[in-house]
Scaffold this motif. Sequence first.
Motif, mmCIF file in Angstrom:
data_model
loop_
_atom_site.group_PDB
_atom_site.id
_atom_site.type_symbol
_atom_site.label_atom_id
_atom_site.label_comp_id
_atom_site.label_asym_id
_atom_site.label_seq_id
_atom_site.Cartn_x
_atom_site.Cartn_y
_atom_site.Cartn_z
ATOM 1 N N LYS A 9 0.825 -1.209 0.000
ATOM 2 C CA LYS A 9 0.000 0.000 0.000
ATOM 3 C C LYS A 9 0.857 1.255 0.000
ATOM 4 O O LYS A 9 0.540 2.260 -0.649
ATOM 5 N N LYS A 30 -7.898 -7.001 -7.914
ATOM 6 C CA LYS A 30 -9.260 -6.801 -8.440
ATOM 7 C C LYS A 30 -9.222 -5.891 -9.663
ATOM 8 O O LYS A 30 -9.902 -6.149 -10.660
ATOM 9 N N LYS A 31 -8.429 -4.812 -9.582
ATOM 10 C CA LYS A 31 -8.318 -3.904 -10.720
ATOM 11 C C LYS A 31 -7.699 -4.621 -11.916
ATOM 12 O O LYS A 31 -8.103 -4.393 -13.059
ATOM 13 N N THR A 61 -4.941 -6.815 -2.581
ATOM 14 C CA THR A 61 -6.282 -7.273 -2.963
ATOM 15 C C THR A 61 -6.922 -6.311 -3.953
ATOM 16 O O THR A 61 -7.495 -6.725 -4.972
ATOM 17 N N GLU A 62 -6.814 -5.013 -3.656
ATOM 18 C CA GLU A 62 -7.387 -3.998 -4.545
ATOM 19 C C GLU A 62 -6.684 -4.007 -5.900
ATOM 20 O O GLU A 62 -7.331 -3.880 -6.945
ATOM 21 N N CYS A 121 -2.407 1.255 -2.890
ATOM 22 C CA CYS A 121 -3.558 0.368 -2.711
ATOM 23 C C CYS A 121 -3.063 -0.960 -2.172
ATOM 24 O O CYS A 121 -1.869 -1.257 -2.237
ATOM 25 N N SER A 122 -3.978 -1.747 -1.630
ATOM 26 C CA SER A 122 -3.600 -3.051 -1.083
ATOM 27 C C SER A 122 -3.419 -4.061 -2.220
ATOM 28 O O SER A 122 -3.894 -3.834 -3.330
#
Length: 348
Positions: A329, A341-342, A337-338, A334-335
Motif C-alpha cells: 500500500k 481486483k483492478k 487485494t485492490e 492500494c492493497s
Amino acid sequence: MRTISPLMYLCAPLFYFFFRNSLFGFSGLRERDWIHFLPALFHLLDLLPFYFESAQVKSVFATTIVSDNSKINFEAGGLVPIQFHYLFRIFLQTGYFVYALYLVKKMRPEIFFFKKGDRRIYDLTIVLINLGWLVLFQFTYAILEVLINFGAIDLTVENYYLRRISLLGLLGLNLFVNFRAGYFSDRKEKKKSQVTKVDIDIIQIPNTKNPDESEDHLRSPKEQPDVISQKEIESIKSEIISKMEEDQLFTETGMTLNRFSSCINVSSKLVSLVINREFGRNFNEFLNQFRISYAITKIEEGYLDDYTLEALGEMSGFNSRTTFFNAFKKEKGCSPTEFWKKFQESPS
C-alpha cells in the motif's frame, strides 16, 4: 520389526516441504499440510494388530526373517501386505518429485539452468539431481518388482542391485548436506573478515551521531561527505542491482543489511551509503521496492489463480501478511487485494 515403517512415509512429504519452502521462501507448515501425514497415520493404524501381538509371535517372525532376509518384504505386516507399502511409498515419492519439478518449471525455471553464483539456486539444483537419481532408479525398481510378482519377467537379482544403485543418490545428498555447509560456512566467514583497507578508508563519516542509531538515521545523501569516488559508487551500485535483479536476493525472508552486504563482500555501512545516495531510500525501503515489483509481476502472470495472497507475500520475501499489505500500500497506494481486483477487471 516395523517400528520405523510408518515413519518412512514421511520421507516424501518432508522432502516436499523442504523444497517448497526453499523455493518460495516459506518457513514451517501451511494450513493444509496435515493431509500429507495421512499415509503415515494410516500405516500406523494398519500395523496396530501386529504391534499388539505377543512376544512369542514376534519372535517367530524375527527368526524367519533372520534365516532368510528376503522375507522382510513379506513377513510381519499388518492388515495390508507389507510389500504394498514398499511399492506404494516409491510411487508416492515419485509423485512428490514430479510435482516439485512442476513447481520449479512454473516459478523458478532458472534452477534448470544451474545458474552460477546464486547459492540458493545452486543448492536446490544439487538436491534435485541427487533426489532425481534416487527417484528414477527406485521407480524403475518398483515397476520391475510388480512385473516380477506377476511372473512376467525374472530379474530378481538384477532388481536387487538396481535398488542399491538408487541409494547412490541418497549418499550424494547426505555428503552434500553434511559437508558442503561447513565448507561454505568457512568461506563465508573468511569473506566477512576480508574487509579491505579501501573499505575502512572510504567510510570517513564524522561520528556526530549516537553509534547505536540504525541505518535509517544516517544523514541524507546531500549531507554525506563526498569521500567515495564515482567509479567506486558505480561498481557497488552495479553489484547491488545484480544481486537484486539476477539473483533475486530480495525473495529471501529475513534478508538484512548485514546479510546482504556479506553476499557482495562490501561493508554494510558502505552498502547503506550507496543505496541512500543513489536510490534515495534506506535498505528496507529499497528491498521492499523489488519485492513489490516482483509480486506485481507474479499477479500479472496469474499466480493468484492458484495460490493465496499470503503465499504470494511469502514468495516475494515478506515474513508476514501484514508486512506485505503495508509495504504494498505504501508503494502502490492500494492493497494487494485492490490491485488484483483492478487487474482482473482490466481488459486483457
